[in-house]
Structure formats: C-alpha cells, structure tokens
Design a protein around this motif. Sequence first.
Motif, PDB file in Angstrom:
ATOM      1  N   VAL A   5      10.109   9.267  49.020  1.00 20.64           N
ATOM      2  CA  VAL A   5      11.338  10.055  48.977  1.00 20.64           C
ATOM      3  C   VAL A   5      12.521   9.100  48.895  1.00 20.64           C
ATOM      4  CG1 VAL A   5      12.793  11.654  50.258  1.00 20.64           C
ATOM      5  CG2 VAL A   5      10.307  11.917  50.318  1.00 20.64           C
ATOM      6  N   ASN A   6      13.379   9.345  47.951  1.00 20.98           N
ATOM      7  CA  ASN A   6      14.612   8.583  47.844  1.00 20.98           C
ATOM      8  C   ASN A   6      15.664   9.313  48.671  1.00 20.98           C
ATOM      9  OD1 ASN A   6      16.890   7.174  47.217  1.00 20.98           O
ATOM     10  ND2 ASN A   6      16.708   7.408  45.003  1.00 20.98           N
ATOM     11  N   TYR A   7      15.949   8.806  49.855  1.00 19.76           N
ATOM     12  CA  TYR A   7      16.847   9.505  50.770  1.00 19.76           C
ATOM     13  C   TYR A   7      18.293   9.522  50.293  1.00 19.76           C
ATOM     14  CZ  TYR A   7      12.984   9.954  53.951  1.00 19.76           C
ATOM     15  OH  TYR A   7      11.786  10.302  54.503  1.00 19.76           O
ATOM     16  N   GLU A   8      18.618   8.724  49.308  1.00 21.83           N
ATOM     17  CA  GLU A   8      19.965   8.778  48.742  1.00 21.83           C
ATOM     18  C   GLU A   8      20.171  10.071  47.958  1.00 21.83           C
ATOM     19  OE1 GLU A   8      20.549   5.239  46.481  1.00 21.83           O
ATOM     20  OE2 GLU A   8      20.299   3.936  48.220  1.00 21.83           O
ATOM     21  N   ASP A   9      19.080  10.709  47.515  1.00 25.01           N
ATOM     22  CA  ASP A   9      19.166  11.956  46.755  1.00 25.01           C
ATOM     23  C   ASP A   9      19.212  13.197  47.647  1.00 25.01           C
ATOM     24  OD1 ASP A   9      19.060  10.472  44.446  1.00 25.01           O
ATOM     25  OD2 ASP A   9      16.897  10.716  44.194  1.00 25.01           O
ATOM     26  N   VAL A  10      18.960  13.025  48.945  1.00 23.66           N
ATOM     27  CA  VAL A  10      18.921  14.157  49.874  1.00 23.66           C
ATOM     28  C   VAL A  10      20.325  14.380  50.421  1.00 23.66           C
ATOM     29  CG1 VAL A  10      17.951  15.025  52.026  1.00 23.66           C
ATOM     30  CG2 VAL A  10      16.544  13.647  50.491  1.00 23.66           C
ATOM     31  N   PRO A  11      20.866  15.600  50.270  1.00 25.46           N
ATOM     32  CA  PRO A  11      22.218  15.845  50.776  1.00 25.46           C
ATOM     33  C   PRO A  11      22.237  15.832  52.301  1.00 25.46           C
ATOM     34  CG  PRO A  11      21.241  17.889  50.039  1.00 25.46           C
ATOM     35  CD  PRO A  11      20.280  16.787  49.676  1.00 25.46           C
TER      36      PRO A  11
END
Length: 73
Positions: A5-11
């Motif tokens: 999971v790329n946490y930069e993409d999670v709002p």
Amino acid sequence: MTQQVNYEDVPPLTLGWRLQMALDRAELQQADLMSKFEVSRQTVSRWCNDVGVAPKKFILEQLPSCAGCRKGG
C-alpha cells in the motif's frame, strides 16, 4: 502475495471526511444539518471540506445521533 500500500495515496481521516461519509451513509444532505443546527449552508460546507473553524463541541456530540449511529456500536 499481498500488494504493498502506498500510504501517500490514502487520504487523511479528517473530521470533514468522516462527517461527509456519515451523511452519505445516513442518506442525509448538508441541508439537514443546516436546519438541525440552525447554521448557514456555507458553514456546513466548510465543516465537510475541513475549511475554517470546526463545529462546536455540543454540535460534535450530537452529530452521531443525527447520522443514525448508536453509542457503543
């Protein structure tokens, strides 16, 4: 194999995001909050968009019941 999971993409889980999700789940509109709390359309919009001042504590305490949530569940 699990996907990374790329946490930069999670709002971020902001108050406005949670408020809008609660309204959507309860099938309510921002206008419903306007009339319930006697505030302007712009005020509710700001709350939902995380702009300006957050709702007062007494409003925050009443929001779950407005959205049909039960305490403790």
